[in-house]
Design a protein around this motif. Structure first.
Motif, PDB file in Angstrom:
ATOM      1  N   ILE A  57       0.943  20.642   9.133  1.00 21.97           N
ATOM      2  CA  ILE A  57       0.140  21.437  10.062  1.00 21.97           C
ATOM      3  C   ILE A  57      -1.328  21.030  10.016  1.00 21.97           C
ATOM      4  N   VAL A  58      -1.887  20.936   8.813  1.00 20.42           N
ATOM      5  CA  VAL A  58      -3.273  20.478   8.719  1.00 20.42           C
ATOM      6  C   VAL A  58      -3.362  19.004   9.106  1.00 20.42           C
ATOM      7  N   GLY A  59      -2.263  18.266   8.918  1.00 25.78           N
ATOM      8  CA  GLY A  59      -2.230  16.865   9.328  1.00 25.78           C
ATOM      9  C   GLY A  59      -2.377  16.703  10.824  1.00 25.78           C
ATOM     10  N   PHE A 179       7.258  16.815  13.916  1.00 23.53           N
ATOM     11  CA  PHE A 179       6.067  17.122  14.717  1.00 23.53           C
ATOM     12  C   PHE A 179       4.872  16.278  14.252  1.00 23.53           C
ATOM     13  N   PHE A 180       4.669  16.224  12.946  1.00 22.71           N
ATOM     14  CA  PHE A 180       3.535  15.485  12.383  1.00 22.71           C
ATOM     15  C   PHE A 180       3.628  13.994  12.715  1.00 22.71           C
ATOM     16  N   ILE A 181       4.800  13.425  12.537  1.00 21.11           N
ATOM     17  CA  ILE A 181       4.981  11.993  12.796  1.00 21.11           C
ATOM     18  C   ILE A 181       4.786  11.676  14.274  1.00 21.11           C
ATOM     19  N   THR A 280      -5.547   8.146   8.292  1.00 22.47           N
ATOM     20  CA  THR A 280      -5.586   9.615   8.274  1.00 22.47           C
ATOM     21  C   THR A 280      -4.212  10.177   7.917  1.00 22.47           C
ATOM     22  N   PHE A 281      -3.174   9.578   8.465  1.00 22.57           N
ATOM     23  CA  PHE A 281      -1.797   9.981   8.174  1.00 22.57           C
ATOM     24  C   PHE A 281      -1.537   9.896   6.671  1.00 22.57           C
ATOM     25  N   LEU A 282      -1.902   8.760   6.077  1.00 24.85           N
ATOM     26  CA  LEU A 282      -1.725   8.582   4.640  1.00 24.85           C
ATOM     27  C   LEU A 282      -2.689   9.475   3.858  1.00 24.85           C
ATOM     28  N   GLY A 283      -3.870   9.723   4.429  1.00 30.13           N
ATOM     29  CA  GLY A 283      -4.857  10.572   3.778  1.00 30.13           C
ATOM     30  C   GLY A 283      -4.326  11.970   3.536  1.00 30.13           C
ATOM     31  N   ILE A 284      -3.627  12.519   4.518  1.00 30.25           N
ATOM     32  CA  ILE A 284      -3.019  13.848   4.365  1.00 30.25           C
ATOM     33  C   ILE A 284      -1.998  13.831   3.235  1.00 30.25           C
TER      34      ILE A 284
END
Length: 331
Positions: A57-59, A179-181, A280-284
């Motif tokens: 969700i925060v991602g 959803f995130f992906i 950013t994806f990996l950062g989350i």
């Protein structure tokens, strides 16, 4: 001797390119290695999907933040926007008894809030930090006032069907993870394959030059905040589905800090002009791994905020050092 120096130079160049272009991957692998050393079962499918679910969700919000920071701006209203959208979204759901109407409301309201931020920044000629600091306070105050300090709770008649949106799975993959992906892929396509994405980076690199080349900078900035608002609306809808009870004072708390931290450690320049959606994806995921490792190491959870702050500082310092080295190399 010259041959030795040449090989050394090539190795140094390869290392420089790797740390510059793939620093997010190097950091991710390093953290994964630490997590596995702390707990060998960390790489289990159940645990990895749980990391995705916890950060999804925060991602989604962080994807919007990526565009904002890539354009040289900031948004401090993320958590408050999610709170007001999710709280009112639950109210709409209880009133209409219709999940689709609630979804449309959340997305539309998110875009509206994004347009408010973008318009105030561009037409009011106010710094993004000041505008979003003000809206952060305003959004949170409004939803607390509407709820009179109490929670917004989904009625029993809609509980099961609404909860299933985030509790369900598709072929064994949690819906939140999907959803995130999907949002990450769509955002990556926008930033790498469209004219809008190129404009975002151009504005972040040099706003004045972008204006001179004919780019409608104000319009692009408003669109950036509108897109971020759309993602905040989606995140709010999913948060309401997952929790089914929104606490106005705490919903979305620190989302903006997590989003900024993910963008920073993912390799996006905090001064704008350079961004990495995959970073950013990996950062989350890295933030989730750090939190999990701290728990496994029996570190008090209250120190998570401290770790986020330190992470942002380290990431920004690393970016600053890279810029200094680049300037020295070009001198």
């Amino acid at each position: 001797m010259n041959k030795f120096n040449l090989k050394g130079s090539n190795a140094k160049t390869l290392w420089h390119n790797a740390t510059t272009n793939y620093s997010h991957w190097i950091s991710f692998i390093f953290l994964m290695a630490i997590a596995v050393l702390v707990n060998p079962s960390f790489l289990s499918w159940k645990n990895m999907t749980n990391q995705f679910v916890q950060g999804s969700i925060v991602g989604i919000c962080a994807m919007g933040m990526s565009l904002i920071i890539s354009a040289g701006m900031i948004d401090l209203s993320t958590g408050s926007a999610v709170a007001i959208i999710s709280g009112l979204g639950v109210t709409v759901l209880n009133s209409t008894q219709n999940i689709f109407v609630t979804f449309v409301f959340c997305i539309t309201f998110g875009v509206v809030l994004g347009l408010v931020n973008g318009t105030l920044i561009t037409k009011g000629n106010i710094a993004p930090f000041i505008v979003t600091l003000a809206t952060m306070s305003a959004f949170r105050s409004i939803i607390i006032q509407i709820g009179q300090g109490g929670p917004f709770t989904v009625e029993k008649s809609m509980y099961d069907s609404f909860r299933a949106i985030t509790a369900g799975k598709i072929m064994g993959i949690p819906n939140l993870m999907v959803f995130f992906i999907v949002v990450s892929i769509v955002t990556a396509i926008i930033m790498t394959k469209t004219k809008f994405g190129r404009y975002v980076y151009s504005i972040g690199s040099n706003e004045h030059a972008s204006r001179l080349t004919g780019i409608n900078v104000d319009k692009v900035k408003i669109m950036i905040y509108a897109y971020a608002g759309l993602l905040y609306g989606l995140a709010a809808f999913l948060l309401a589905s997952r929790l089914t009870s929104i606490q106005a004072a705490s919903a979305g708390d620190s989302y903006e800090l997590d989003a900024i931290a993910a963008v920073a450690i993912g390799g996006t320049s905090m001064s704008g002009g350079k961004g990495k959606i995959m970073g950013t994806f990996l950062g989350i995921l890295m933030l989730r791994i750090i939190s999990t490792v701290l728990v496994m190491a029996n570190v008090p959870p209250f120190l998570n905020g401290f770790v986020r702050g330190v992470t942002i500082i380290i990431a920004v310092l690393a970016q600053s050092r890279k810029r200094s080295n680049k300037m020295e190399a070009n001198a």
